[in-house]
Scaffold this motif. Sequence first.
Motif: not given
Length: 427
Positions: A222-239
């Motif tokens: 679950q931690d790994t999948r959440f990290v991937l989700d947050q990397l997607a936020v970063l990829d879209r220009g978010g923080n």
Amino acid sequence: MRTISRRGLLGGVAVAVSAAMVSTTSAALAQTAPDPGPARPPAASAPLRLSLPAPTGPYPVAATELHLVDHDRPDPWVAAKPRELMVTVWYPARPAGTEPLAPYLPPLAAQRHGENLAGMLGLPAGQVDWAGLTTHARAGAPARARHGGYPVVVYSPGGERPRAEGTVLVEELASRGYVVVTVDHTYETPVVEFPGGRLETQHQPDLEPAELMRAQIRTRIQDTRFVLDQLAVLDRGGNPDAGRRRLPRGLGAALDLSRVGMFGHSAGGFTTAEAMLADRRLDAGADLDGSMAYGRDDLGEVAKRGLDRPFLLMGAGLIGGRPYTHLDAPDWRSFWANSTGWKRDLYVPEGQHYTFTDHQVLLPQLDAAFPLPEGLVTGLIGTVDPGRIVASQRAYLAAFFDQHLRHRPRALLNRPSPRHPDITFVR
């Protein structure tokens, strides 16, 4: 503190947690080495300064921490709290920066590790300068621009281990053009330092070892999948940082989330395989000496089902007198038979479980300075030459991700190499 390793699960022998990094119980240490005896007298010399080998890739390396909070997931270990993680993002940097080098451990965590080490080995407090140990990464430096970004690799550490423990391999990948994200699994890891100096220590339920590990692996996935989700936020220009701390320039643009790999040591390798089974965003993975079972006859789901994507196994040493390979270990044998994707099994006969961590370079430095209890170092990292095996691990791991994330075939993966005599190909 429980110590969960592939030897404890399949070999029936608990491996002592490293003397170099984190606290452990006296009983765990006693299984690897004799009682170190009375405390040594205070030394007159300055505290020992440890060092890590420099990465060899063409790019300078930078690193930045992110504090991630999953408000949609209650923490599985501590009631009434959302799940919080600390991760470090390692990436190729622009050259000629003046930023300071990132520390190996945050300051309060470094102090705690030093105290644990002194108490366990009978060393005078303060004889190892853990706070002074630095990485080769510039803290917060701008990311090196690259059209389309760099492939991303996630690193999960061993059971109850800190994310810093894979720095030697992680920095190498970043220097070769990867963005690598290392993850601390909060409340399983003995100490995690959050922004502002807040320390969260280990908080695990009193369960049978197999039940506890099952819960840990589930949480890690679950931690790994959440990290991937947050990397997607970063990829879209978010923080995605919970405190909205300033991000290094160009960090989001450095990510290429169409090419994502993962690797881990021990329980982190098990996490890698199970996370690949659960999440198709992970394209390739590597397990460094990690069991894929919760107990002798209790295989993980991925061992029973296998994977259809590239996977690298790397094992070391003996379990019950037999090599830890897919020819001998029941969990790896089942995984191998059920996997239809590209696969390779590499073995280090003269290594041990912690050969695949920074202990391979840190423990010899400690032993030279203070000599450590007889048998401790070889019980953890074997008798393999430290510099040579680190170079080999870096070469094979990079070749694996080059071939399967960058689609650049690497002959190193096809047959044994005289440049890497400590690595055996298991057919």
